[in-house]
Scaffold this motif. Structure first.
Motif, PDB file in Angstrom:
ATOM      1  N   SER A 128      19.881  52.277  17.114  1.00 62.45           N
ATOM      2  CA  SER A 128      19.797  51.586  16.001  1.00 62.45           C
ATOM      3  C   SER A 128      20.327  52.711  14.798  1.00 62.45           C
ATOM      4  O   SER A 128      20.598  53.816  15.293  1.00 62.45           O
ATOM      5  N   GLN A 142      18.220  55.539  14.415  1.00 60.30           N
ATOM      6  CA  GLN A 142      18.397  56.533  15.461  1.00 60.30           C
ATOM      7  C   GLN A 142      19.660  57.261  15.460  1.00 60.30           C
ATOM      8  O   GLN A 142      19.998  58.569  15.764  1.00 60.30           O
ATOM      9  N   GLN A 143      20.646  56.574  15.106  1.00 65.37           N
ATOM     10  CA  GLN A 143      22.142  57.163  15.192  1.00 65.37           C
ATOM     11  C   GLN A 143      21.988  58.330  14.163  1.00 65.37           C
ATOM     12  O   GLN A 143      22.738  59.418  14.479  1.00 65.37           O
TER      13      GLN A 143
END
Ligand code: ATP
Ligand code: MG
Lengths: 300, 273
Positions: free
Chosen positions: B171, B174-175
């Motif tokens: 996501s 998260q990236q």
């Protein structure tokens, strides 16, 4: 008021239909071509079976009885393709990398149209250039009996395919988001590391597409190959032997054979095979580039 | 203890106070002017970035925040047709000087960008990339650093079972944490954040902010943000920029409560920007 809206809708619908028809007309042509190729090509297999046609070693369509083995022709196309690919891949990819990485803004503005112009040169001009300049030069250089050969054909066709490979590779490189480059520099990579470890892998499938489309261009090329390959329907033993690729065979012989004759059908069958091969290349290229766009998150 | 070393968490209080009292200047600019072609983007900037403190840069859009922060690790080298006047110093060495090693500088001064920009490689490869670039080939060492940086970036639990999946499958939040981990993996000393939450939703933003607050313990941080709350939450110093100039620089609580300049006050009260 209502009328105006109606009229606008009407106009919009008309445009929609016109463009739909235009878009589908190319499909109609494609289907038409396929039908003709099959209809005119398949009858030859009543004379020779498929295996003998594909792997027969002699092509003597005008002898009595004629022989329709296209193996030497396929081999010629194959070797010319390999040879020309060896020429066009380093040149095409190298120039794309130069344009993308090293060239200044001015050099780029000058070189890119120049390379694209190379794509616009009619193939007969390449053929002419090959026959009159390159072939005699190679003949003298290597001291061989004829200059028109597999080698010459590979050189000329390779150069012809450079613009295709170069411009598609360049596109692939420029699709790689600038942010990848920045990310790489930000962890301390230098330019070379960024290029080889981030940019080229990210553009990898785009570059493969470029190579495949270049090869497809080479296999389908007719006029040039007819002029510079030497035209002998033999299985080549060295790169300096004259050869007769499939396209050249069709172009040279179609005018001389009687309509509806076995020879005629045999040429169509060759056309059918060429069509299938290039179709195959294009499908592979499409699959790879689609996967590539997905991988970079660029949508379909 | 060498100034460059990352302070381990458990010793934090001691060393932190040492740095706090010393107010060690890690980076500074001196009469810095910067031009894109003929257009001047920065005017006479003098700013100090203190060791193990975090500094927020705020200001309306187009005032030169990104330009300034990208000068700290020479990211603007990639932009053609630019010119710098004045000096930018890391540990009193001019980073644009003839002896400066740009690779070394970028290793010491890491950067996290506005839009998460993981490489289209696996999560593991994203993190090992910077290490391999440095010439580290020891597999166990790389593995250890990968795990460590993921833990520091508060991402380990979420990705430990799929380290070899493509990073683009994560996501957005998260990236971005992966990008922070990638930055941490090469052990920088200063980390530059250019609006790290601009493309994230509130929940992901909260996570990143929490993470940045945690990172402040070990690193010197410069963060560009449009979000006033974010600036006041995460930073100890704040710089307010306007039209390429540094209008005010000081302790965050001072800037936010008793700004000296009228422009700063107007901006903070939302009169423009
Ligand atoms: N590559 C460039 N070429 C030319 N001008 C640029 C370039 N990048 C930025 N500028 C200009 O420099 C000025 C400062 O831009 P900068 O991106 O540093 O602003 P910013 O404060 O980060 O804005 P934002 O909050 O919108 O990110 C702007 O006027 C911008 O138009
Ligand atoms: Mg910006």
């Amino acid at each position: 008021m209502i009328d105006a809206i109606k009229f606008r809708n009407y106009k919009e619908n008309t445009y929609k239909w016109i463009f739909t028809i235009l878009a589908f007309s190319s499909l109609v042509f494609l289907v038409g071509i396929i039908i003709v190729l099959f209809k005119e090509g398949l009858p030859i297999f009543k004379e020779v079976n498929l295996f003998k046609f594909l792997f027969g070693k002699s092509w003597y369509p005008t002898y009595d009885p004629p022989e329709f083995g296209i193996f030497p022709l396929m081999l010629a196309s194959f070797w010319v393709m390999i040879g020309a690919t060896i020429v066009c891949v380093p040149l095409g990819i190298g120039s794309a990398l130069y344009l993308h990485e090293l060239a200044s803004f001015k050099q780029r503005a000058f070189l890119k149209p120049l390379i694209e112009m190379l794509a616009g040169v009619p193939s007969i001009v390449y053929g002419f250039f090959g026959m009159v300049i390159v072939a005699p030069f190679i003949q003298k250089l290597f001291n061989i009996p004829v200059g028109l050969s597999l080698f010459t054909a590979s050189m000329i066709l390779g150069i012809m395919a450079v613009p295709t490979v170069c411009s598609i590779t360049e596109d692939a490189l420029s699709y790689v988001p600038k942010s990848f480059r920045e990310a790489s520099f930000a962890v301390g990579a230098n330019r070379w590391q960024t290029l080889t470890k981030v940019i080229i892998p990210a553009a990898g499938s785009g570059i493969s597409t470029a190579i495949i489309l270049g090869m497809s261009r080479i296999v389908g090329e007719t006029m040039t190959v007819l002029m510079v390959s030497g035209g002998a329907a033999i299985i080549p033993k060295s790169i300096f032997d004259p050869v007769r690729p499939m396209t050249a065979t069709i172009a040279a012989e179609m005018g001389e054979c009687a309509m509806g004759s076995k020879h005629f059908h045999a040429l169509f069958a060759i056309g059918l095979i060429l069509f299938l091969v290039t179709l195959f290349f294009n499908i592979i290229a499409e699959i790879i580039s689609r996967r590539y766009r997905l991988k970079l998150g660029l949508g379909r | 203890m060498a100034i460059n070393t990352v302070i381990p968490k458990k010793n934090r209080n001691i060393d932190d106070s040492f740095y706090r009292e010393m107010k060690f200047v890690r980076m500074r600019t001196e009469n810095l002017n910067f031009y894109y072609g003929k257009k001047q983007a920065l005017k006479d900037i003098n700013i100090n970035i203190y060791q193990n403190h975090s500094t927020a840069i705020i200001g309306p859009s187009g005032c030169g925040k990104s330009t300034l922060i990208r000068l700290f690790n020479r990211m603007n080298d990639l932009v053609p047709n630019t010119r710098i006047e004045g000096g930018i110093y890391l540990d009193d060495k001019d980073i644009n000087g003839p002896k400066a090693d740009v690779v070394e500088i970028r290793r010491k001064v890491g950067m996290v960008f506005q839009k998460p920009n993981p490489f289209p490689k696996t999560i593991y490869e994203n993190l090992s990339y910077g290490l391999k670039i440095q010439g580290i080939n020891d597999k166990t060492l790389i593995e250890q650093k990968v795990v460590e940086s993921l833990q520091k970036a508060a991402l380990w639990d979420e990705v430990k079972d799929r380290l070899h999946d493509n990073a683009l499958g994560l996501s957005g939040g998260q990236q971005q944490r992966l990008c922070i981990a990638r930055c941490i993996a090469v052990e920088p000393e200063v980390i530059l954040f250019d609006e790290p939450c601009a493309s994230l939703d509130p929940i992901a933003t909260a996570k990143i902010e929490e993470l940045i607050e945690e990172l402040e313990k070990y690193y010197t941080i410069v963060i560009v943000t449009h979000n006033m709350q974010q600036a006041s939450r995460v930073s100890e110093y704040t710089a307010f920029m306007y039209l390429g100039e540094l209008i005010e620089f000081g302790k965050t609580e001072k800037i936010f409560t008793v700004p000296k300049e009228k422009k700063t006050e107007e901006y903070l009260s939302g009169k423009f920007g």
